[in-house]
Scaffold this motif. Structure first.
Motif, PDB file in Angstrom:
ATOM      1  N   ASN A  15       0.810  -1.217   0.000  1.00  0.00           N
ATOM      2  CA  ASN A  15       0.000   0.000   0.000  1.00  0.00           C
ATOM      3  C   ASN A  15       0.845   1.269   0.000  1.00  0.00           C
ATOM      4  O   ASN A  15       0.628   2.171  -0.804  1.00  0.00           O
ATOM      5  N   ILE A  16       1.809   1.354   0.886  1.00  0.00           N
ATOM      6  CA  ILE A  16       2.597   2.584   1.003  1.00  0.00           C
ATOM      7  C   ILE A  16       3.646   2.687  -0.109  1.00  0.00           C
ATOM      8  O   ILE A  16       4.111   3.781  -0.426  1.00  0.00           O
ATOM      9  N   VAL A  17       4.012   1.555  -0.711  1.00  0.00           N
ATOM     10  CA  VAL A  17       4.967   1.588  -1.822  1.00  0.00           C
ATOM     11  C   VAL A  17       4.357   2.332  -3.001  1.00  0.00           C
ATOM     12  O   VAL A  17       4.986   3.196  -3.626  1.00  0.00           O
ATOM     13  N   ILE A  18       3.120   1.990  -3.309  1.00  0.00           N
ATOM     14  CA  ILE A  18       2.429   2.619  -4.442  1.00  0.00           C
ATOM     15  C   ILE A  18       1.776   3.928  -4.016  1.00  0.00           C
ATOM     16  O   ILE A  18       1.947   4.973  -4.650  1.00  0.00           O
ATOM     17  N   GLY A  19       1.050   3.891  -2.906  1.00  0.00           N
ATOM     18  CA  GLY A  19       0.316   5.063  -2.452  1.00  0.00           C
ATOM     19  C   GLY A  19       1.198   6.216  -2.026  1.00  0.00           C
ATOM     20  O   GLY A  19       0.769   7.372  -2.043  1.00  0.00           O
ATOM     21  N   GLY A  20       2.454   5.910  -1.657  1.00  0.00           N
ATOM     22  CA  GLY A  20       3.368   6.961  -1.235  1.00  0.00           C
ATOM     23  C   GLY A  20       3.680   7.971  -2.318  1.00  0.00           C
ATOM     24  O   GLY A  20       4.194   9.058  -2.033  1.00  0.00           O
ATOM     25  N   ALA A  21       3.352   7.643  -3.565  1.00  0.00           N
ATOM     26  CA  ALA A  21       3.590   8.579  -4.667  1.00  0.00           C
ATOM     27  C   ALA A  21       2.829   9.878  -4.459  1.00  0.00           C
ATOM     28  O   ALA A  21       3.267  10.945  -4.904  1.00  0.00           O
ATOM     29  N   ALA A  22       1.689   9.799  -3.778  1.00  0.00           N
ATOM     30  CA  ALA A  22       0.885  11.008  -3.561  1.00  0.00           C
ATOM     31  C   ALA A  22       1.668  12.074  -2.805  1.00  0.00           C
ATOM     32  O   ALA A  22       1.573  13.263  -3.108  1.00  0.00           O
ATOM     33  N   GLY A  23       2.458  11.650  -1.829  1.00  0.00           N
ATOM     34  CA  GLY A  23       3.221  12.596  -1.037  1.00  0.00           C
ATOM     35  C   GLY A  23       4.482  13.092  -1.711  1.00  0.00           C
ATOM     36  O   GLY A  23       5.172  13.971  -1.179  1.00  0.00           O
ATOM     37  N   ALA A  24       4.789  12.544  -2.891  1.00  0.00           N
ATOM     38  CA  ALA A  24       5.997  12.950  -3.609  1.00  0.00           C
ATOM     39  C   ALA A  24       5.731  14.020  -4.654  1.00  0.00           C
ATOM     40  O   ALA A  24       6.667  14.530  -5.277  1.00  0.00           O
ATOM     41  N   PHE A  25       4.477  14.383  -4.849  1.00  0.00           N
ATOM     42  CA  PHE A  25       4.127  15.373  -5.864  1.00  0.00           C
ATOM     43  C   PHE A  25       4.442  16.829  -5.504  1.00  0.00           C
ATOM     44  O   PHE A  25       4.697  17.636  -6.400  1.00  0.00           O
ATOM     45  N   PRO A  26       4.399  17.240  -4.230  1.00  0.00           N
ATOM     46  CA  PRO A  26       4.538  18.667  -3.916  1.00  0.00           C
ATOM     47  C   PRO A  26       5.751  19.383  -4.507  1.00  0.00           C
ATOM     48  O   PRO A  26       5.585  20.503  -5.017  1.00  0.00           O
ATOM     49  N   PRO A  27       6.977  18.827  -4.475  1.00  0.00           N
ATOM     50  CA  PRO A  27       8.080  19.575  -5.096  1.00  0.00           C
ATOM     51  C   PRO A  27       7.895  19.755  -6.602  1.00  0.00           C
ATOM     52  O   PRO A  27       8.344  20.755  -7.164  1.00  0.00           O
ATOM     53  N   VAL A  28       7.237  18.800  -7.237  1.00  0.00           N
ATOM     54  CA  VAL A  28       6.952  18.924  -8.667  1.00  0.00           C
ATOM     55  C   VAL A  28       5.937  20.043  -8.892  1.00  0.00           C
ATOM     56  O   VAL A  28       6.055  20.829  -9.835  1.00  0.00           O
ATOM     57  N   ILE A  29       4.950  20.134  -7.994  1.00  0.00           N
ATOM     58  CA  ILE A  29       3.952  21.196  -8.091  1.00  0.00           C
ATOM     59  C   ILE A  29       4.621  22.554  -7.917  1.00  0.00           C
ATOM     60  O   ILE A  29       4.352  23.510  -8.660  1.00  0.00           O
ATOM     61  N   GLY A  30       5.497  22.655  -6.903  1.00  0.00           N
ATOM     62  CA  GLY A  30       6.202  23.911  -6.677  1.00  0.00           C
ATOM     63  C   GLY A  30       7.060  24.316  -7.858  1.00  0.00           C
ATOM     64  O   GLY A  30       7.072  25.483  -8.270  1.00  0.00           O
ATOM     65  N   TRP A  31       7.770  23.351  -8.422  1.00  0.00           N
ATOM     66  CA  TRP A  31       8.615  23.611  -9.593  1.00  0.00           C
ATOM     67  C   TRP A  31       7.775  24.098 -10.777  1.00  0.00           C
ATOM     68  O   TRP A  31       8.104  25.083 -11.435  1.00  0.00           O
TER      69      TRP A  31
END
Length: 205
Positions: A121-137
């Motif tokens: 679950n956290i291996v795949i679902g953890g992608a959600a928390g990795a988006f913010p720096p991409v959003i900021g960029w």
């Protein structure tokens, strides 16, 4: 968790080449915070049944009885900023699209689909928390290049071992409510903890 999301979003804003007006930068961080808060509210609404039975989540507003189960969901859906807000003037529209993708991924993929079904679950679902720096960029540059993808990858690969370490301390909680976190299904040494868990998770391997 929201503080981490906001912090990594700010990092994306700071390291991106170019300039963003202070008012827009503040609006971008606020949008990221609102999006993370909305996703968290929906998560707590959906998981209220198991949250009430876990020591680490029993004091959350719904299980503790401070908020009725009804209101948080519509309130959360209204929280994310619309594409026409601070970033709507950008023709590419990456930031609002990425923010919506991050929220949707956390709510539908992690919370509603994976969390109670597989130790991955956290291996795949953890992608959600990795988006913010991409959003900021993307808020600064209007595009996505290799650099924000690397920032995404750093958080993506860091999240599972970080969360598994924390879940070792909440092992009894997850086992009590039937959430198949890796330490529950495979034990501390990484071997399957029981035949029943192995059978339950076989379709995800």
């Amino acid at each position: 968790m929201i503080s981490l999301v906001v912090l990594t979003g700010i990092v994306g804003l700071m390291v991106a080449p170019g300039h963003l007006a202070p008012a827009l930068a503040i609006a971008a961080v606020l949008c990221i915070a609102l999006g993370a808060g909305a996703a968290g509210a929906i998560n707590m609404w959906y998981d209220r049944d198991i949250d009430a039975r876990m020591k680490r989540t029993a004091t959350r507003p719904i299980p503790a009885g401070r908020i009725e189960p009804g209101p948080p969901l519509p309130m959360a859906w209204r929280s994310p900023p619309p594409p026409s807000s601070s970033w709507g003037w950008r023709p590419i529209g990456w930031p609002p699209a990425l923010l919506a993708l991050s929220i949707g991924f956390y709510v539908f993929v992690y919370t509603m689909w994976l969390k109670r079904r597989t130790s991955q679950n956290i291996v795949i679902g953890g992608a959600a928390g990795a988006f913010p720096p991409v959003i900021g960029w993307a808020a600064v540059t209007g595009n996505i290049t290799l650099e924000p993808i690397i920032l995404f990858a750093i958080i993506f690969f860091w999240t599972p071992p970080h969360f598994w370490a924390l879940s070792l301390f909440a092992h009894a909680d997850y086992e009590r409510v039937g959430v198949p976190m890796l330490p529950v299904t495979h034990g501390r040494e990484g071997r399957p903890a029981s035949r029943s868990w192995s059978i339950r998770l076989s379709c995800f391997r």
